[in-house]
Every structure is written in C-alpha cells, then in structure tokens.
Scaffold this motif. Structure first.
Motif, PDB file in Angstrom:
ATOM      1  N   ILE B 271       0.865  -1.179   0.000  1.00 50.16           N
ATOM      2  CA  ILE B 271       0.000   0.000   0.000  1.00 50.16           C
ATOM      3  C   ILE B 271       0.909   1.239   0.000  1.00 50.16           C
ATOM      4  N   PRO B 272       0.666   2.189  -0.903  1.00 49.88           N
ATOM      5  CA  PRO B 272       1.586   3.334  -1.019  1.00 49.88           C
ATOM      6  C   PRO B 272       1.687   4.169   0.265  1.00 49.88           C
ATOM      7  N   VAL B 273       2.772   4.903   0.370  1.00 46.50           N
ATOM      8  CA  VAL B 273       3.001   5.805   1.499  1.00 46.50           C
ATOM      9  C   VAL B 273       1.957   6.919   1.473  1.00 46.50           C
ATOM     10  N   HIS B 274       1.432   7.265   2.657  1.00 50.21           N
ATOM     11  CA  HIS B 274       0.408   8.325   2.670  1.00 50.21           C
ATOM     12  C   HIS B 274       0.876   9.635   3.270  1.00 50.21           C
ATOM     13  N   GLY B 275       1.887   9.581   4.120  1.00 53.85           N
ATOM     14  CA  GLY B 275       2.290  10.846   4.725  1.00 53.85           C
ATOM     15  C   GLY B 275       3.585  10.710   5.482  1.00 53.85           C
ATOM     16  N   GLU B 276       4.093  11.829   5.987  1.00 51.52           N
ATOM     17  CA  GLU B 276       5.431  11.817   6.581  1.00 51.52           C
ATOM     18  C   GLU B 276       5.479  11.126   7.944  1.00 51.52           C
ATOM     19  N   PHE B 277       4.329  10.951   8.577  1.00 52.84           N
ATOM     20  CA  PHE B 277       4.360  10.299   9.887  1.00 52.84           C
ATOM     21  C   PHE B 277       4.160   8.793   9.791  1.00 52.84           C
ATOM     22  N   GLN B 278       4.131   8.315   8.561  1.00 53.02           N
ATOM     23  CA  GLN B 278       3.918   6.881   8.397  1.00 53.02           C
ATOM     24  C   GLN B 278       5.058   6.101   9.050  1.00 53.02           C
ATOM     25  N   SER B 279       4.691   5.002   9.706  1.00 54.76           N
ATOM     26  CA  SER B 279       5.685   4.234  10.437  1.00 54.76           C
ATOM     27  C   SER B 279       5.960   2.902   9.786  1.00 54.76           C
ATOM     28  N   LYS B 280       5.111   2.511   8.865  1.00 53.76           N
ATOM     29  CA  LYS B 280       5.136   1.115   8.451  1.00 53.76           C
ATOM     30  C   LYS B 280       4.445   0.991   7.117  1.00 53.76           C
ATOM     31  N   LEU B 281       4.935   0.115   6.258  1.00 51.21           N
ATOM     32  CA  LEU B 281       4.255  -0.130   4.994  1.00 51.21           C
ATOM     33  C   LEU B 281       3.575  -1.486   5.053  1.00 51.21           C
ATOM     34  N   THR B 282       2.390  -1.543   4.448  1.00 48.53           N
ATOM     35  CA  THR B 282       1.635  -2.785   4.514  1.00 48.53           C
ATOM     36  C   THR B 282       1.696  -3.501   3.188  1.00 48.53           C
ATOM     37  N   TYR B 353       3.477   8.559 -15.141  1.00 49.71           N
ATOM     38  CA  TYR B 353       2.174   7.926 -15.295  1.00 49.71           C
ATOM     39  C   TYR B 353       1.602   7.414 -13.969  1.00 49.71           C
ATOM     40  N   GLY B 354       2.256   7.737 -12.874  1.00 51.13           N
ATOM     41  CA  GLY B 354       1.802   7.237 -11.565  1.00 51.13           C
ATOM     42  C   GLY B 354       0.472   7.845 -11.162  1.00 51.13           C
ATOM     43  N   VAL B 355      -0.228   7.151 -10.288  1.00 47.51           N
ATOM     44  CA  VAL B 355      -1.515   7.638  -9.791  1.00 47.51           C
ATOM     45  C   VAL B 355      -1.391   7.933  -8.294  1.00 47.51           C
ATOM     46  N   GLY B 356      -2.488   8.298  -7.658  1.00 52.58           N
ATOM     47  CA  GLY B 356      -2.447   8.615  -6.225  1.00 52.58           C
ATOM     48  C   GLY B 356      -1.548   9.816  -5.985  1.00 52.58           C
ATOM     49  N   THR B 357      -0.497   9.634  -5.181  1.00 53.47           N
ATOM     50  CA  THR B 357       0.445  10.719  -4.946  1.00 53.47           C
ATOM     51  C   THR B 357       1.440  10.837  -6.093  1.00 53.47           C
ATOM     52  N   GLY B 358       1.296   9.965  -7.079  1.00 52.21           N
ATOM     53  CA  GLY B 358       2.272   9.913  -8.167  1.00 52.21           C
ATOM     54  C   GLY B 358       3.172   8.716  -8.024  1.00 52.21           C
ATOM     55  N   LEU B 359       3.215   8.177  -6.813  1.00 48.47           N
ATOM     56  CA  LEU B 359       4.007   6.983  -6.564  1.00 48.47           C
ATOM     57  C   LEU B 359       3.082   5.816  -6.270  1.00 48.47           C
ATOM     58  N   ALA B 360       2.267   5.472  -7.260  1.00 51.99           N
ATOM     59  CA  ALA B 360       1.355   4.340  -7.101  1.00 51.99           C
ATOM     60  C   ALA B 360       0.874   3.896  -8.474  1.00 51.99           C
ATOM     61  N   VAL B 361       0.547   2.607  -8.572  1.00 52.93           N
ATOM     62  CA  VAL B 361      -0.070   2.071  -9.784  1.00 52.93           C
ATOM     63  C   VAL B 361      -1.319   1.302  -9.359  1.00 52.93           C
ATOM     64  N   TYR B 362      -2.152   0.956 -10.345  1.00 55.01           N
ATOM     65  CA  TYR B 362      -3.386   0.249 -10.002  1.00 55.01           C
ATOM     66  C   TYR B 362      -3.225  -1.250 -10.079  1.00 55.01           C
ATOM     67  N   LEU B 363      -3.934  -1.918  -9.186  1.00 58.96           N
ATOM     68  CA  LEU B 363      -4.064  -3.374  -9.223  1.00 58.96           C
ATOM     69  C   LEU B 363      -5.558  -3.620  -9.270  1.00 58.96           C
ATOM     70  N   ASP B 364      -6.008  -4.097 -10.432  1.00 59.49           N
ATOM     71  CA  ASP B 364      -7.431  -4.048 -10.742  1.00 59.49           C
ATOM     72  C   ASP B 364      -8.047  -5.450 -10.794  1.00 59.49           C
ATOM     73  N   MET B 401      -7.235  -1.253  -6.493  1.00 59.18           N
ATOM     74  CA  MET B 401      -6.297  -0.963  -5.404  1.00 59.18           C
ATOM     75  C   MET B 401      -5.162  -0.113  -5.945  1.00 59.18           C
ATOM     76  N   MET B 402      -4.559   0.675  -5.038  1.00 61.68           N
ATOM     77  CA  MET B 402      -3.323   1.353  -5.406  1.00 61.68           C
ATOM     78  C   MET B 402      -2.174   0.650  -4.702  1.00 61.68           C
ATOM     79  N   ILE B 403      -1.125   0.414  -5.448  1.00 64.23           N
ATOM     80  CA  ILE B 403       0.033  -0.263  -4.866  1.00 64.23           C
ATOM     81  C   ILE B 403       1.326   0.417  -5.290  1.00 64.23           C
ATOM     82  N   TYR B 404       2.369   0.182  -4.536  1.00 60.41           N
ATOM     83  CA  TYR B 404       3.697   0.680  -4.903  1.00 60.41           C
ATOM     84  C   TYR B 404       4.738  -0.211  -4.230  1.00 60.41           C
ATOM     85  N   PRO B 405       5.907  -0.334  -4.830  1.00 60.90           N
ATOM     86  CA  PRO B 405       6.924  -1.210  -4.226  1.00 60.90           C
ATOM     87  C   PRO B 405       7.419  -0.705  -2.864  1.00 60.90           C
ATOM     88  N   ALA B 406       7.823  -1.645  -2.033  1.00 60.63           N
ATOM     89  CA  ALA B 406       8.418  -1.305  -0.734  1.00 60.63           C
ATOM     90  C   ALA B 406       9.408  -2.392  -0.335  1.00 60.63           C
TER      91      ALA B 406
END
Lengths: 251, 645, 227
Positions: B271-282, B353-364, B401-406
């Motif tokens: 799941i893409p990063v949402h903000g600067e206080f994020q602690s963990k990627l899922t 071509y990214g979506v969301g914050t620009g750092l995300a792609v779709y999983l449809d 869904m929006m996804i991005y590598p982590a």
C-alpha cells in the motif's frame, strides 16, 4: 481530501508491574485522519521525547493486523471504535475533532500490567503449552494428501485458526475469560483428523490450565465475538464445551 | 583459494544431501541431553529448529524479543509456501523448483543449497499437515495449489491469505509442546546483545531482559541465529517494527562474514506511502497478482487528472489503460518475479504515469470479478481486501487498489556454508538471517519454504555433525572471563547510549537513515548515489552517537533504549549495504545498478566478473570491511539472461 | 485433573442443567396458572392446583425442584465470585453495551431480583397453602371432590392489591429477561450449538422469554382490569 484533527488523550501510565498507575492527559494536534491510531501514538511519543519526557510504552509490532501484539483498550472497547480490526489497523478517521480519547491496557488478573499500556500475555503461551498442538515430532509423517479432509471442515478449521492471540476477547469479557481463545485452538484441531486423535486430552488440559491461570468462566455474553478482530465465532465455545464435557464424561 | 569453504558435499547435485546425511556424524540420545543449544529467534526457522532439536533431546534455550514466540514476523507472510509435490500434475519436479529458484535469484545463489531446499520442500508440507495446519483444500478433500510469481506451475500451498501465520503457529505449537516437555526453555522479551566466543568457538550469548533491563549470560555448545532480515534499515518497510539486524551485526563484529548485504527485495504490491508520519508499509500479498491486473493510464493527461482528483480510475476506458506488465512480459504477464514487477512500476511512475500521490499504480480486479464472480474473489482474497479497505478507506471490489513497491525481504545475511554454519565455528544462521538460498532475488512463497527447511530438516542434521565433536565438552560456567568481558562491553555500550542525552529522537534519526537508503540504495542505484550514501550514513552515525536522546532509565523497560541499540546497528548495516552495492558493478535481481541495464531497461549481469557471493569481514569500528569472495560454480544449470517475455 | 464441579465449564454445566430443569418447571407452572383466567368460577384452577398437590410424580419432583433452585443459586454466586476475581482492576471507561446485552452481563442481578420475588411469591401462596394455612383456602367441592380454594387465595390478592399486581407483573418481566439470555445460553454451555443452531436457539429463546413474561404478567393484569 486530507483532514486533520486535534485530540485530548487520557492515557494510563504505570512505571512498573508493582507500581501504582494513574491517568495522564496529553494533547495532540493536526493528526491526519488517514493516519493509523498507532502512528498517532508515535507522534505523541515524538512530542514527549522532545519535551524530555518518557514516551508511552505500548505493545505493537507487525502493524498489519496479524501478529496480535497491539492491545489498546480505546474509549471503552478493545482495539477501539471500529469492527474487525486490531489497534494497528484502526485509523484516525474514526475519531472526531476535539474528542477526548481514553486509552487503557487490557485488564485481567491473568494479564498483569508490565508498563503503561503493556500487559503480560504469557498466560496464552502456557495454555497452548498445556495441549494446544498435535503431538507429532519432525519427520516420519504420512504424505500430506494421505488423509482427505472435507473442504467444509478445512475451511471451518481455518476460520478458528485465524486467532491472533491478541487477548481482545479476554479484555472485552466482563469475566476476563479466555474461552474464545482456548475454543478457537481446540476447534481448529478437533475439526481435523490429525488433531482428533488427542482431542479429549487437549480439551481437558487446556481448560484446566486456563482455570489455573486465573481467567474467568464464560457466561455467554458474546462480547468476545463482537470485539474479536478476526471474527472468531462463539460457536467455537460451544464446540469446546462439547469436547470438554464429552472428555470429562468419558473418564 | 579464498578463506571461505562452503563445504559442499561430493557427488552429483541430486545426491549431495543424501550423501551428506549418510556420512555425517550423529550424537547418541544419552549425549544429546548433555548438550545445550541456544536458538535466537522464534520465527519459522527458529521455532522449527528449537522444536525439532528439543524433540531430539537436546537441551534448548530459545530467545525472542517479543512477548510470545508466536509474534515473530513470519506470521505476517500471506501468500503461500512452495513445494515440488506436483499434485496438480502440471509438470513440476524437484529439479524444476530448484531451477526456478536459481533462475529467480538471478544466478547468485549456491546451487547445492538450493537443490536441497527444493528436495526437502515436500517434507515440509507433510509435516505441516500432520501438525494440523489448515491448508486450503479442494472439494475432494485434497490440498489445493495456486500459482505465484516467477513460476509456470501451480506449486504454492496456502491457508487463505494467512499462510505464514498458520505455518508459524504450527511450528509455535510444536515448540510449546517441547516447552511443556521441558526440553526447551523459553526466554520471552529477551534480546541477544552479544555473542560469546571461547577459544574461537561460539559458546554462548549475552542477553538483555527487556522488562527489567538486566543483562544475562547464557552458555550453549552451539548458537543458532534465526533473527530474520534487516529490511528496517530503510525505516519504512513491510517488516514488523521490532524486526532488526542487530544479531547479524553482533555476529559480524565477532568475525562472521556478512554476505551480499546489498541484496534486498523490493516487493511490488504494497500500500503506497500516505504521509510523513507513516511508520510502516503494509504488504498486499503477491497472490493478488494471480487475479489482479496491474495498470496505469496510457495517457499522461489522464494520470495527471487522476492525481488532481478530477478523474476516477473506473472512468478510464479500457483502451486508455496501459497494462504495462502484460505489454512488456507477455509470457509471464502480471506474474513476473518481484524485482521485475517493482522496477516496472517505478519506471512508469518516474515517467509521470503514476496515480495517487504519483508513486502508485493500479491493481485491478474488475475483469476477474466479471469472469469468476465476486464470491470467488472474496473467498480467495477477502481478508486482504478487508485489510486494504480499513487502511485506505476504498472498496477494492469497486475501485482498483493502489500499490507501490516497498522494501520487504533481505536475501543477504550472515554467510553460511552448506551446513548453515557461519565462519565462526559453532555459530549457525537459519532462515532470512542467513544469505543462502535466494541469490539476488527471492521468489514468492519461497521464504516460508526456506525458513522451515532450515529449521525442520537441515539444522537438526548439520548441527549434530558439529556437536558430535563436543560431547566431551562440559557445560561452561558463565563466570568464565569471556562471558564476564562480553557482558562488560555490552554494559558500557548501553551506558554510553544513555549518557549521550542529545536532542534527536531515535525515530527521527532512523527516518533520516531510511530516506538515504531509499533514495540511494533503493530500487535504482548508481555509483555517485552510493558514494553519497556512504558519506551521509557516516554523518548520521556521528549524529546518532553524539546527539541521540533516550529518556528514561537503563533499568526497567525502556523502549527508546531498545530502539537506539538497534538503530546503531542499522546504521552499520546501511553502510555495509551501500558499500556492497557500490562494489557490485552489475545488475542482478533486487540489486539494480542504473549503469548496467539492457536497452530495454532489464537488469544486466556481469557473470564474468561478479558470479560470486560478496562476503564482508569486519575489521574494527574505524576500518573499512574487507571483501572475500565465494565463487559460484554452476554444474547443473547454465547461467543465462533471465527472460520473462 | 481438576474437580469437575469447580472447573469453569463444570460450573457452567451445573448452571445450565439446573437452569433447564427450572425452565421445565416454569412451563408447567405457567400452564397451570393460566387456568386462572379461563374460568372465573375458579373451578378449573382449583382442579389444576389440586392435581399438582396430590399427584405422586409431582410430589417426588417438589423437593428436587427445591434442590434445583438451591443449586442454581449457590453456583451462581460461586461462579460470579470466581469471575469477579478474574478482573481485580476494572476499566475507567467501558462501552460494554456495544458488544453485549445488559441482561447477559447482569444475570446475577436479574437472578437475585427474581429470587427476591420468589421469596415474596412463596410467602404469598406456597407458605400459606403448605404450612400456615389461610381462611381463604377453605375447602370447596369441585366435580364431587373436596379441595382447597386456591383460586380464592390468588384472586383475592390480585383483586385487592394493585401493588401486588404490579410486583407480579415486574416479576414476570424480570424472569423473561433472565430467560432471554438463559435459554440459549444453557444450550450453548452444553455444547448443543453450532453455526446454524446458535441463531435458532437465540430466536427460540427470545420467543420463550416473551411468552413467559407475557404469560405471567397477563394473570395479575387480568384481575386488575376485570375486577
């Protein structure tokens, strides 16, 4: 899109297992409603560290709802005001701007407080050690497909097995009973031919250990099922009762 | 000849493990009771090893930093576990699983180890079923399989989207059975803080009780590290908050070589990063790629409109979508290996071509829901969809869904030989903590396989071969000077940490390190960036040791102190990763050097120069580590350029 | 192995069995009582009461019933005490009503109130019939058989005292609330529930509780309104 809220937090602080605890009040501002509850706690702790105060101790680890470590009692409910989630999956969009949020540890004689919001859930391990397994050692087992198992039983067993051992059932139960936890493991194994062999011994041993550790009994209020983040059904408790009574009457 | 000896048994590949077992030394039952084995970690590798060795009669001490062995991060693995059972009759075999794993690892893994892994994979499934692991089944009552990235057969066994949980609970229950039997003593909320070496052999550990803050000395005839990976050097990763590389660093300091540190896996579906206080990627299980199709808008203006919130993904017409994995890799499509899928996502997002914050792609899942029905998709991925909805507040049945590598998994780790023994005699490493089986990239559903293979079926044999020579070694007193000195060193380190009393929180420094790692030692690496990273990490190290603030006391529970102790080690690992990445002038698997790519942007290996395992030796805090090479010799497979087209 | 009678599930088993037994009694009791409102001459009820007082089977059951009550009550306290001990420190804020019904959490209180009512009820009727006697009970002749005029005793109380009428209505409601949880709960404790039957038992339990509450309340109400 992004919204922020300000909150007042009333948090249980306790320095050690034998010390007296008390509530302390903190304020956090500009919390994004997209943050998770534990990220909000991280922000609070960062704030406390910057003020040279000791941060609030709370259990957490995987932060994706599977390890069972997080365990906060928020506004009167284990894992807070959302359904089918662990504390780490709770998001701030469930709270209103200006709200006062009360955060307490799990309360049970069998789960003594270690520090602040951290409790000792070792009792669950002891219950599993008493019999929550199939007694097979490594090697020398039959081929995995040697015993067909009906899909219905396998699926039901999986549903019971999805317990994460967080202890929300104990926290929610007015009797601090561990019956949902115990019944989930007993059910998972009783539903499979591999576990059936020692089903009687298991049910008796696990219930005896649960009683010994000071958990209360089940009075079927059903609170555990509602608060369980993994939706474990109280029909598991019925099955445990059945297994246990059968085992005792067969003595 | 290098100082490294992988101790690969003689004979043809398929006979090596049998030969080894036929000729290894064993310990008789009466002697097993006299031998103490310390196992650090209770994940798949640690718990399975502790249970198995306990069952055999060894006297096991098992340590975990968690409140219970069941919390180990293996529990979070979702998708499945591979085995060469060939139940679906689709052409699988031990050799094919071996081959896929070697190829998936981009020819940077040791052939003999990987073959053994494939060989024991079937026994793992048998063992888990016997333990009562509720694997998914068909209506006929037999086990179900699904396909996973990097393979053309269906060989993945699964338990809903919670396979890691079920396998770990199986191992945990086996472990608790031994605790009950008294063969294993469990130490929870206890962290390894140093390894004790006596006469060149690992003979124990110094541990810290995380509740009281007290230091403990423990003796063992052998020590096993099963402490997982070091992905949290990046701060944001799919690892649990407590996952750390400290045990590996302690081993490194005591003389164990650190192998392929730069080889870290970036998982494509998080799941893409949402903000600067994020602690963990899922993480969202890779299994989703079985039925989900990955795309971005084909037109830049559509992507911009989506980012601005003016367009919804469901409004993009089929012909305006770019299913870039299906386009670029028609043979494997959405099921290409993780490194390939991650880089392709980064390429599209970098191109705008990214979506969301620009750092995300779709999983449809739209076409799968249309083809199979919502019920089938719900049965397969219901819990993952629910998890996504709780986090993102969007319904993946209705909108993609929006996804991005982590950062997800570290293939690198402590160097071990065929017996899983490190360069320190008596010190073993298992599971993700060692480097052995995945080369430069791990295939999906292979981590669970490796962890359990090491713990159930490899270590119980190989550790005996070592311990057989130790049956006359009596239990050592922990008052020996080596133990006392090790404890003293640890104590002074903790006192030093507490005495800094600076202005920066541990997390703020960790985030700083994580950003450097992600920007320069992440998905795309280059010489200049890596050199810069090494400098930046040195600055962070200095800042840490002069300006970290740890409130509270050295006694009692102090979580900030725990974190600081681990961060100090992450800083060292970060440095080592950057050095290794700089040294490895090629692209392979998860290690992508921008200077080395094909015209089409695929990873370009330099087999003539880099067909070796990089093994780093510690030379002191102020000295640079020294590189040793274990050359990789392929007898049964030919090194070729990976092709998933 | 631990003692079955004090093991957590053993304790619940005792509650469940004694509870089911008492529910059977309640059904019979309600059936006979309802005769009060179907014949204002009182003959029907008197015959019913006479049958209950003289039937040998019922005579045997009477002490068992008493024992059932005593066991149900003693174990409820034993159980509640042990459950109370399991949480020495409570929550500052608890939103228990989100996840469970008030009745399910307060079975002891409901049970205790039912007990208070029971004592009153015994003093009003059972004690007078069996021990102390009452002028109202003077024998009447029904279908050629002499029997106590229990009808007079009961109808007199309800006709002359609205307060008692209301107390009895409340008693019926309390009992209904107690059984609303107790009915399905006793089956659950015996392990006689699964995914399908749990919902069915809960449904039947609700109907049963409403019928008991209504059935017992309707009697004083009938006398209050009609006379």
């Amino acid at each position: 899109m992004e919204k922020t809220i300000n909150l007042t937090l009333k948090i249980w602080r306790q320095n050690g297992p034998k010390e007296k605890g008390r509530f302390e009040t903190y304020k956090v501002n500009n919390i994004s409603t997209d943050s998770s509850f534990l990220e909000m706690m991280d922000i609070l702790n960062e704030q406390l560290i910057n003020e040279n105060k000791e941060p609030v101790a709370f259990d957490h680890d995987c932060r994706e709802g599977i390890c069972g470590m997080c365990s906060l009692y928020i506004n009167g409910r284990p894992h807070g005001p959302d359904d089918d989630v662990t504390t780490c999956q709770l998001h701030m969009r469930k709270f209103k701007d200006g709200e006062t949020v009360t955060i307490e540890p799990w309360r049970a004689a069998a789960f003594p407080v270690i520090k602040d919001l951290i409790v000792d859930r070792n009792a669950f391990d002891k219950i599993i050690a008493a019999g929550g397994y199939v007694s097979v050692s490594t090697g020398g087992v039959p081929d995995a497909n040697a015993i067909p198992i009906s899909k219905i039983d396998a699926d039901e067993s999986m549903d019971s097995a999805s317990c994460i051992g967080c202890g929300a059932c104990v926290a929610a139960c007015k009797n601090s009973s561990a019956m949902l936890f115990v019944s989930a493991k007993v059910s998972q194994l009783a539903l499979l031919p591999q576990g059936r062999v020692e089903a009687k011994r298991r049910a008796k041993a696990m219930v005896a250990k649960m009683d010994e550790l000071g958990f209360g009994g089940c009075t079927n209020t059903g609170a555990c099922e509602v608060e369980c983040p993994k939706n474990i059904s109280i029909t598991n408790i019925a099955r445990l009762n059945r297994e246990y009574l059968k085992a005792r009457f067969a003595e | 000849m290098s100082v490294l000896n992988a101790r690969i048994p003689e004979g043809p590949l398929a006979q090596k493990w049998t030969n080894y077992k036929d000729h290894q030394k064993l310990v008789n039952p009466a002697n097993k009771r006299k031998l103490d084995v310390i196992i650090v970690g209770t994940g798949l590798a640690g718990a399975s090893a502790a249970a198995s060795l306990g069952e055999m009669g060894f006297n096991v001490k098992n340590f975990t930093i968690q409140d219970s062995p069941r919390r180990a991060h293996s529990i979070a693995a979702q998708g499945g576990i591979n085995a060469a059972k060939n139940y679906p009759n689709d052409g699988d075999s031990v050799f094919r699983l071996f081959y896929d794993t070697i190829k998936g690892g981009d020819y940077r893994a040791r052939e003999a180890n990987v073959y053994r892994l494939a060989e024991v994979s079937n026994s793992i499934i048998d063992q888990c079923v016997a333990q009562g692991v509720p694997f998914a089944r068909e209506y006929g009552g037999l086990l179900d399989n699904r396909s996973f990235g990097g393979a053309q057969v269906s060989r993945t066994f699964y338990a809903k989207g919670q396979t890691g949980q079920q396998l770990l609970l199986g191992a945990y229950q086996a472990l608790m059975r031994q605790v009950n039997a008294g063969t294993v003593k469990m130490y929870t909320r206890t962290e390894l803080v140093d390894i004790v070496i006596v006469d060149g052999k690992a003979r124990g550990i110094i541990a810290r009780d995380l509740v009281t803050g007290e230091l403990q000395r423990h003796f063992g005839h052998a020590v096993v590290l099963a402490t997982g990976g070091y992905g949290n050097a990046f701060f944001l990763s799919t690892n649990a908050m407590g996952s750390n590389g400290s045990a590996a660093v302690k081993a490194f300091h005591k003389g164990a070589f650190f192998a392929n540190p730069c080889m870290a896996q970036i998982h494509p579906t998080c799941i893409p990063v949402h903000g600067e206080f994020q602690s963990k990627l899922t993480l969202m299980s890779e299994s989703l790629r079985n039925d989900g199709r990955i795309w971005v808008p084909a037109k830049k203006e559509d992507a911009e409109a989506i980012r601005a919130g003016k367009l919804k993904p469901t409004q993009i017409a089929e012909e305006d979508r770019d299913y870039y994995l299906e386009r670029r890799y028609p043979a494997f499509g959405n099921l290409v290996p993780r490194d390939v899928a991650s880089r392709a996502a980064k390429e599209r997002c970098d191109a705008g071509y990214g979506v969301g914050t620009g750092l995300a792609v779709y999983l449809d899942f739209k076409s799968s829901i249309e083809r199979l029905g919502k019920n089938v998709i719900e049965a397969r991925y219901g819990n993952l969809f629910q998890m996504y909805e709780k986090i993102v507040d969007e319904n993946p049945y209705e909108t993609p869904m929006m996804i991005y590598p982590a950062i997800h998994y570290t293939m690198g780790g402590i160097w071990v030989d065929y017996e899983l023994q490190t360069t320190i005699p008596g010190l073993f490493a298992a599971g993700e903590a060692n480097f052995s089986d995945h080369g430069a990239n791990r295939l999906g559903a292979s981590a669970l396989m490796q962890g359990l293979a090491d713990g159930y079926f490899v270590l119980p044999y190989t550790i005996q071969n070592y311990l057989a020579d130790d049956i006359r070694t009596p239990r050592m007193s922990t008052e020996e000077k080596e133990f006392v000195e090790a404890e003293k060193a640890v104590k002074s380190r903790f006192e030093k940490l507490m005495s800094i009393k600076g202005n920066r929180s541990v997390d703020s420094l960790h985030k700083e390190l994580g950003l450097v790692m992600w920007d320069f030692v992440g998905m795309g690496r280059n010489k200049k960036g890596l050199q810069h990273a090494i400098e930046r990490i040195a600055e962070i190290k200095k800042e840490f040791w002069s300006n970290v603030r740890i409130p509270g006391d050295i006694k009692g529970m102090n979580i900030e102190l725990e974190k600081a102790n681990r961060l100090a080690d992450f800083i060292e690992i970060g440095d080592l990763m950057a050095r290794d990445a700089l040294n490895r002038e090629e692209s392979c698997g998860g290690h992508f050097r921008e200077e080395y790519q094909t015209g089409e942007g695929e990873a370009l290996r330099q087999d003539d120069k880099f067909a070796f395992v990089s093994c780093w030796q510690y030379k002191g805090d102020d000295a640079e580590p020294v590189l040793h090479k274990e050359n990789l010799v392929y007898e049964s497979v030919k090194m070729v350029q990976r092709n998933y087209k | 192995m631990s003692n079955f009678l004090t093991a957590s599930i053993g304790r619940k088993f005792i509650m469940s069995i004694s509870g089911l037994f008492l529910m059977m009694f309640i059904c019979v009791h309600l059936g006979i009582n309802l005769l009060l409102i179907f014949d204002d001459s009182g003959n029907l009820f008197n015959q019913g009461a006479h049958f209950m007082a003289t039937n040998p089977l019922i005579k045997v059951m009477e002490p068992l019933l008493g024992l059932g009550f005593i066991i149900h009550i003693i174990w409820s306290f034993l159980l509640s005490y042990q459950n109370y001990k399991a949480r020495p420190v409570g929550y500052a804020q608890s939103n228990a009503s989100y996840s469970s019904t008030w009745a399910s959490r307060n079975m002891l209180i409901l049970g205790a109130l039912v007990l208070v009512f029971l004592v009153l009820h015994i003093m009003n009727f059972f004690w007078k019939i069996k021990v102390s006697g009452d002028p109202l009970l003077e024998h009447v002749l029904v279908n050629g058989e002499h029997m106590e005029n229990t009808y007079a005793l009961v109808s007199d109380l309800f006709i002359n005292s609205a307060v008692y009428g209301i107390i009895y209505i409340l008693g019926g409601i309390l009992l209904g609330l107690h059984l609303g949880h107790g009915f399905w709960s006793s089956f659950q404790t015996l392990g006689l529930a699964n995914k399908v039957w749990l919902a069915r038992l809960q449904f039947v339990g609700k109907i049963f509780a409403v019928m008991v509450a209504l059935g017992f309340s309707i009697i004083p109400l009938y006398f209050l309104i009609k006379f």
